[in-house]
Design a protein around this motif. Structure first.
Motif, PDB file in Angstrom:
ATOM      1  N   VAL A   1       0.818  -1.213   0.000  1.00  0.00           N
ATOM      2  CA  VAL A   1       0.000   0.000   0.000  1.00  0.00           C
ATOM      3  C   VAL A   1       0.857   1.271   0.000  1.00  0.00           C
ATOM      4  N   PRO A   2       1.894   1.409   0.841  1.00  0.00           N
ATOM      5  CA  PRO A   2       2.728   2.625   0.763  1.00  0.00           C
ATOM      6  C   PRO A   2       3.380   2.826  -0.602  1.00  0.00           C
ATOM      7  N   ILE A   3       3.724   1.731  -1.285  1.00  0.00           N
ATOM      8  CA  ILE A   3       4.327   1.857  -2.614  1.00  0.00           C
ATOM      9  C   ILE A   3       3.318   2.453  -3.589  1.00  0.00           C
ATOM     10  N   VAL A   4       2.083   1.927  -3.565  1.00  0.00           N
ATOM     11  CA  VAL A   4       1.038   2.438  -4.457  1.00  0.00           C
ATOM     12  C   VAL A   4       0.731   3.901  -4.143  1.00  0.00           C
ATOM     13  N   LEU A   5       0.643   4.246  -2.846  1.00  0.00           N
ATOM     14  CA  LEU A   5       0.379   5.631  -2.463  1.00  0.00           C
ATOM     15  C   LEU A   5       1.506   6.552  -2.899  1.00  0.00           C
ATOM     16  N   ALA A   6       2.760   6.098  -2.751  1.00  0.00           N
ATOM     17  CA  ALA A   6       3.896   6.917  -3.167  1.00  0.00           C
ATOM     18  C   ALA A   6       3.879   7.162  -4.673  1.00  0.00           C
ATOM     19  N   LEU A   7       3.548   6.144  -5.452  1.00  0.00           N
ATOM     20  CA  LEU A   7       3.450   6.314  -6.905  1.00  0.00           C
ATOM     21  C   LEU A   7       2.335   7.285  -7.266  1.00  0.00           C
ATOM     22  N   ALA A   8       1.201   7.196  -6.542  1.00  0.00           N
ATOM     23  CA  ALA A   8       0.090   8.106  -6.813  1.00  0.00           C
ATOM     24  C   ALA A   8       0.454   9.546  -6.442  1.00  0.00           C
ATOM     25  N   LEU A   9       1.089   9.732  -5.299  1.00  0.00           N
ATOM     26  CA  LEU A   9       1.503  11.077  -4.885  1.00  0.00           C
ATOM     27  C   LEU A   9       2.546  11.654  -5.830  1.00  0.00           C
ATOM     28  N   ASN A  10       3.461  10.816  -6.288  1.00  0.00           N
ATOM     29  CA  ASN A  10       4.517  11.279  -7.184  1.00  0.00           C
ATOM     30  C   ASN A  10       3.967  11.725  -8.537  1.00  0.00           C
ATOM     31  N   SER A  11       2.785  11.207  -8.891  1.00  0.00           N
ATOM     32  CA  SER A  11       2.180  11.570 -10.180  1.00  0.00           C
ATOM     33  C   SER A  11       1.415  12.889 -10.124  1.00  0.00           C
ATOM     34  N   LEU A  12       1.188  13.418  -8.905  1.00  0.00           N
ATOM     35  CA  LEU A  12       0.468  14.682  -8.785  1.00  0.00           C
ATOM     36  C   LEU A  12       1.333  15.831  -9.293  1.00  0.00           C
ATOM     37  N   VAL A  13       0.747  16.691 -10.080  1.00  0.00           N
ATOM     38  CA  VAL A  13       1.501  17.805 -10.662  1.00  0.00           C
ATOM     39  C   VAL A  13       1.609  18.962  -9.674  1.00  0.00           C
ATOM     40  N   SER A  14       0.534  19.285  -9.006  1.00  0.00           N
ATOM     41  CA  SER A  14       0.510  20.424  -8.091  1.00  0.00           C
ATOM     42  C   SER A  14       1.222  20.077  -6.791  1.00  0.00           C
ATOM     43  N   GLU A  15       2.261  20.829  -6.436  1.00  0.00           N
ATOM     44  CA  GLU A  15       2.994  20.609  -5.191  1.00  0.00           C
ATOM     45  C   GLU A  15       2.137  20.935  -3.977  1.00  0.00           C
ATOM     46  N   ARG A  16       1.253  21.927  -4.104  1.00  0.00           N
ATOM     47  CA  ARG A  16       0.389  22.296  -2.986  1.00  0.00           C
ATOM     48  C   ARG A  16      -0.573  21.164  -2.663  1.00  0.00           C
ATOM     49  N   VAL A  17      -1.180  20.583  -3.688  1.00  0.00           N
ATOM     50  CA  VAL A  17      -2.082  19.448  -3.476  1.00  0.00           C
ATOM     51  C   VAL A  17      -1.325  18.263  -2.906  1.00  0.00           C
ATOM     52  N   LYS A  18      -0.117  18.019  -3.409  1.00  0.00           N
ATOM     53  CA  LYS A  18       0.684  16.899  -2.931  1.00  0.00           C
ATOM     54  C   LYS A  18       1.000  17.053  -1.448  1.00  0.00           C
ATOM     55  N   ARG A  19       1.408  18.241  -1.017  1.00  0.00           N
ATOM     56  CA  ARG A  19       1.724  18.461   0.410  1.00  0.00           C
ATOM     57  C   ARG A  19       0.476  18.306   1.269  1.00  0.00           C
ATOM     58  N   TRP A  20      -0.671  18.784   0.785  1.00  0.00           N
ATOM     59  CA  TRP A  20      -1.903  18.665   1.565  1.00  0.00           C
ATOM     60  C   TRP A  20      -2.291  17.199   1.731  1.00  0.00           C
ATOM     61  N   VAL A  21      -2.209  16.425   0.651  1.00  0.00           N
ATOM     62  CA  VAL A  21      -2.551  15.005   0.724  1.00  0.00           C
ATOM     63  C   VAL A  21      -1.572  14.271   1.638  1.00  0.00           C
ATOM     64  N   GLN A  22      -0.294  14.617   1.561  1.00  0.00           N
ATOM     65  CA  GLN A  22       0.698  13.990   2.437  1.00  0.00           C
ATOM     66  C   GLN A  22       0.390  14.261   3.900  1.00  0.00           C
ATOM     67  N   ASN A  23       0.051  15.488   4.238  1.00  0.00           N
ATOM     68  CA  ASN A  23      -0.256  15.823   5.636  1.00  0.00           C
ATOM     69  C   ASN A  23      -1.464  15.032   6.135  1.00  0.00           C
ATOM     70  N   VAL A  24      -2.471  14.875   5.279  1.00  0.00           N
ATOM     71  CA  VAL A  24      -3.653  14.104   5.671  1.00  0.00           C
ATOM     72  C   VAL A  24      -3.290  12.636   5.888  1.00  0.00           C
ATOM     73  N   LEU A  25      -2.435  12.087   5.032  1.00  0.00           N
ATOM     74  CA  LEU A  25      -2.048  10.679   5.149  1.00  0.00           C
ATOM     75  C   LEU A  25      -1.121  10.432   6.334  1.00  0.00           C
ATOM     76  N   TYR A  26      -0.291  11.422   6.691  1.00  0.00           N
ATOM     77  CA  TYR A  26       0.655  11.239   7.792  1.00  0.00           C
ATOM     78  C   TYR A  26      -0.018  11.322   9.158  1.00  0.00           C
TER      79      TYR A  26
END
Length: 325
Positions: free
Chosen positions: A113-138
């Motif tokens: 699951v962390p591998i799939v999530l990391a691949l999905a996060l890495n595919s996000l273009v917007s850095e702001r969206v990526k940081r927000w999703v990371q904070n929610v997941l952490y």
């Protein structure tokens, strides 16, 4: 005589020079390095006090240990405490089977699951969206198991949100928290919700080191996004995945002591007893300190053997593993 002794002296001299080179590399090269060495001291002291020195207490696995007379005066019992393992005690066998089942489920369903999530996060273009999703997941990682179990009980318990909603709709309620058949699924879902997001950190760090020229070259060759992931991204994660899988195997027989202990009363011991809770229930609660220590000692030895074996297999496939042989 001098000419005869020179060839034999050269290898010894080279070895001494190599040892001096290693020691020189270990010495702090600046004040900043020295400060880093000082920061290591509290961690080393904590490791010694709470991990290595307590290993000496495993001696009670070979004693009829009584806390009120201590280790020094408790009588020796030899291998009597290991009878529950060698003779197949029913309670121990149930704990072993439950532990192996949960280990297999978590390796198959939780580890990727962390591998799939990391691949999905890495595919996000917007850095702001990526940081927000990371904070929610952490965030769930920083909650204690007491809080998480309470949250799941409020949502899925007999009087939880789900059953209240079903009752309001005149539908049959589901007994999820107290149903032994759902226990392993419940445990697995809790682990994924709590730690999957935190586990993406290492994979995201590894993905950030992938050369972007490889993606550009593969795109010029007509590779689709899936082909780029399969031939560029996943091979770059292979070493890290193997390393983490080896470490996971070393901890394979530990499947969540606090998480399971908090929920045992709802489903009973037959479906929830694992080796860690078996040690607690028989040692701290039941007073069979020697038996509990024996089971814990065997569990630790099996973990070491799994790490050594998996690391050797990794070397055969050309990977470094945890350490180089």
């Amino acid at each position: 005589m001098t000419t005869l002794d020179q060839p034999s002296a050269r290898p010894a001299e080279k070895a001494r020079q190599a040892d001096k080179g290693r020691l020189r590399r270990l010495r702090p090269q600046s004040r900043q390095d020295m400060a880093l060495f000082w920061f290591l001291i509290p961690g080393i002291v904590a490791l010694l006090l709470f991990h290595y020195i307590p290993l000496l207490g495993n001696i009670i696995a070979f004693q009829d240990y009584q806390p009120f007379i201590g280790i020094m005066h408790s009588p020796w019992s030899g291998l009597d405490n290991f009878d529950v393992i060698f003779n197949g005690d029913d309670q121990f066998l149930k704990a072993l089977v439950n532990t192996l089942e949960l280990t297999l489920i978590q390796v198959v369903f939780v580890f990727p699951v962390p591998i799939v999530l990391a691949l999905a996060l890495n595919s996000l273009v917007s850095e702001r969206v990526k940081r927000w999703v990371q904070n929610v997941l952490y965030l769930p990682h920083f909650l204690s198991w007491v809080v998480i179990v309470a949250l799941f009980q409020q949502m899925l318990g007999g009087t939880g949100m789900l059953n209240l909603f079903l009752q309001a709709q005149d539908l049959d309620t589901w007994n999820i928290i107290g149903n032994p058949d759902f226990f392993k699924t419940l445990i697995t879902s809790q682990v994924i919700w709590k730690d999957a997001g935190w586990g993406t950190i290492l994979f995201l760090a590894a993905l950030s080191r992938v050369d972007s020229n490889l993606y550009e070259a593969s795109a010029m060759d007509g590779a689709s996004r899936f082909r780029q992931t399969w031939h560029v991204t996943l091979p770059s994660l292979r070493g890290l995945v193997i390393l983490l899988l080896i470490l996971r195997l070393g901890d394979a027989l530990s499947v969540g002591f606090e998480q399971i202990l908090l929920q045992q009363t709802a489903v009973g011991l037959d479906s929830s007893e694992v080796l860690d809770t078996y040690v607690f229930n028989n040692g701290v609660v039941g007073g069979q300190w020697g038996v509990a220590a024996a089971v814990g000692l065997v569990k630790g030895v099996i973990g070491i053997l799994l790490v050594l074996g998996a690391n050797k297999i990794a070397h055969l496939f050309g990977e470094e593993g945890v350490y180089r042989s």
